[in-house]
Write a protein that holds these residues in place. Structure first.
Motif, PDB file in Angstrom:
ATOM      1  N   VAL A   9       0.855  -1.179   0.000  1.00 42.31           N
ATOM      2  CA  VAL A   9       0.000   0.000   0.000  1.00 42.31           C
ATOM      3  C   VAL A   9       0.894   1.233   0.000  1.00 42.31           C
ATOM      4  CG1 VAL A   9      -1.816   1.271   1.198  1.00 42.31           C
ATOM      5  CG2 VAL A   9      -1.801  -1.238   1.262  1.00 42.31           C
ATOM      6  N   GLY A  16      -5.397   4.380   2.924  1.00 41.86           N
ATOM      7  CA  GLY A  16      -4.345   3.384   2.829  1.00 41.86           C
ATOM      8  C   GLY A  16      -4.296   2.464   4.023  1.00 41.86           C
ATOM      9  N   ALA A  20      -5.043  -1.531   4.112  1.00 41.89           N
ATOM     10  CA  ALA A  20      -4.063  -2.467   4.653  1.00 41.89           C
ATOM     11  C   ALA A  20      -4.681  -3.336   5.742  1.00 41.89           C
ATOM     12  CB  ALA A  20      -2.865  -1.696   5.203  1.00 41.89           C
ATOM     13  N   VAL A  32       2.854  -1.200   4.260  1.00 45.58           N
ATOM     14  CA  VAL A  32       2.420   0.166   3.981  1.00 45.58           C
ATOM     15  C   VAL A  32       3.657   1.040   3.856  1.00 45.58           C
ATOM     16  CG1 VAL A  32       1.092   2.153   4.786  1.00 45.58           C
ATOM     17  CG2 VAL A  32       0.273  -0.168   5.254  1.00 45.58           C
ATOM     18  N   VAL A 155      -1.519  -1.062  -4.004  1.00 46.48           N
ATOM     19  CA  VAL A 155      -2.629  -0.137  -3.771  1.00 46.48           C
ATOM     20  C   VAL A 155      -2.084   1.285  -3.760  1.00 46.48           C
ATOM     21  CG1 VAL A 155      -4.511   0.527  -2.229  1.00 46.48           C
ATOM     22  CG2 VAL A 155      -3.800  -1.885  -2.384  1.00 46.48           C
TER      23      VAL A 155
END
Length: 391
Positions: A9, A16, A20, A32, A155
């Motif tokens: 992410v 975000g 996650a 992340v 992402v």
């Protein structure tokens, strides 16, 4: 032995972190990457409507957020002189949409979402770039400094100026100036007692809302050229523009220090993207559908995105099919509301105020119809535990 699917992410904001957390709960190995040195959210407070709270219920934190949040009670819409154009009813809103509208500091929500992730899942000071969106035959690749990471899913949750979006759709024009700038403060205001409200003037808006912790969240918006800034400081600019408006606006301005005031020009995606994915890479939140804040749905839609993405997993075309029509419609509605609230001509303002007042006399249920199809959204799957907003 089957390897756990990996998800990267890019962006450690609300959308975000929610993505996650949702992916982690569905069995993905999540990383992340946040370019800032810490998970310090940009902004002050966030309003969560019943749709976002139901999404947070899927993550198991909906009731906790409801308990921490300041509940927006009865309030309404006013003129700069203080006249009430309309009144809102928290009870009517909860009855219509199956839950309350709540307000809380962004930092509180960020902390709760980050706590859902395993240790080491969040890397700060990590400036990431999409190196390869991937395809069914190969993983996506993300570069972080001199490192390169691979994942079955990337992402892009990197905000309105998303670099991931630019990499996926290089011919898209990107965000444009919405025509107005915003100011925000989150401060204690000694002795302040007032009903939550928003005030519409000529090309200017002000909103004031009490929080559960005793602080006050206030925001303002005005039609100005892009990039314009105060010649002295932004508190002084607010005093010039709103200092003679009704109480409690003067009290809030008196309590604010220049360093308390945040100012940001508003940008949005005037042209919708053709899709929210390409290859193994997907967009959510402002990266996918940045919209004016006039419906208070930007963060709410990002949380919805997160839950729907985890539901579809690697089936990114299904995610796009689910989310693009809904978020495009909401973004367009936010633009229409912005035009209404930021009207600048005397005649247009008079017509607007008369129409709002007439709508209010028909009852709060009629006024709430503007959020039908938005606040009543429900997730595609549940966490398995009942919650306060579940019917």
């Amino acid at each position: 032995m089957t390897r756990t699917a990996r998800a990267i992410v890019i962006g450690g904001g609300i959308g975000g972190l929610a993505a996650a957390a949702a992916l982690h709960q569905r069995g993905w190995a999540v990383t992340v990457l946040e370019r800032a040195p810490a998970l310090d959210p940009v902004g002050t407070a966030i309003s969560l409507a019943p749709n976002a709270l139901r999404a947070l219920d899927v993550l198991g934190v909906g009731d906790e957020i409801r308990d921490l949040a300041a509940w927006q009670g009865d309030g309404g819409l006013r003129t700069p002189g203080g006249r009430w154009l309309s009144h809102s009813s928290a009870e009517a809103a909860a009855a219509r949409f199956g839950g309350p509208l709540v307000l809380l500091p962004r930092a509180t929500l960020v902390d709760r979402l980050a706590a859902l992730l395993p240790p080491g899942a969040v890397r700060t000071a990590a400036k990431a770039a999409l190196a390869d969106p991937g395809d069914p035959a190969r993983p996506a690749r993300v570069s972080v400094g001199t490192d390169e990471l691979e994942a079955e899913l990337v992402v892009g949750a990197d905000g309105v100026s998303s670099r991931v979006r630019a990499a996926l759709f290089p011919t898209h024009p990107g965000p444009v100036y919405a025509g107005f700038t915003t100011w925000r403060v989150l401060i204690p205001v000694p002795g302040a007692e007032f009903a939550s409200h928003e005030t519409w003037g000529r090309g200017r808006i002000w909103g004031t809302h009490p929080l559960k912790d005793g602080r006050v969240y206030a925001y303002a918006a005005a039609r100005v050229p892009a990039g314009e800034r105060a010649p002295d400081d932004e508190k002084a600019e607010l005093l010039r523009r709103y200092g003679d408006w009704h109480d409690p606006v003067p009290a809030v301005l008196a309590a604010a220090r220049p360093e308390d005031v945040l100012r940001h020009d508003v940008h949005h995606l005037a042209r919708p993207l053709p899709a929210y994915h390409s290859g193994r890479t997907v967009l959510l939140g402002d990266a996918a559908h940045a919209m004016p804040p006039t419906l208070g749905q930007g963060g709410n839609q990002a949380v919805e995105d997160a839950i729907v993405l985890a539901h579809h997993g690697a089936d990114l075309p299904a995610y796009t099919a689910d989310r693009l029509p809904r978020t495009t419609a909401i973004a367009r509605k936010a633009v229409r509301v912005a035009r209404l609230g930021m009207a600048g001509g005397r005649a247009a303002v008079a017509v607007r105020n008369t129409a709002v007042a007439a709508l209010s006399t028909a009852g709060p249920a009629l006024f709430l119809r503007g959020f039908d199809g938005i606040a009543d959204w429900r997730p595609p799957y549940a966490s398995g535990r009942r919650h306060a907003g579940q019917r």
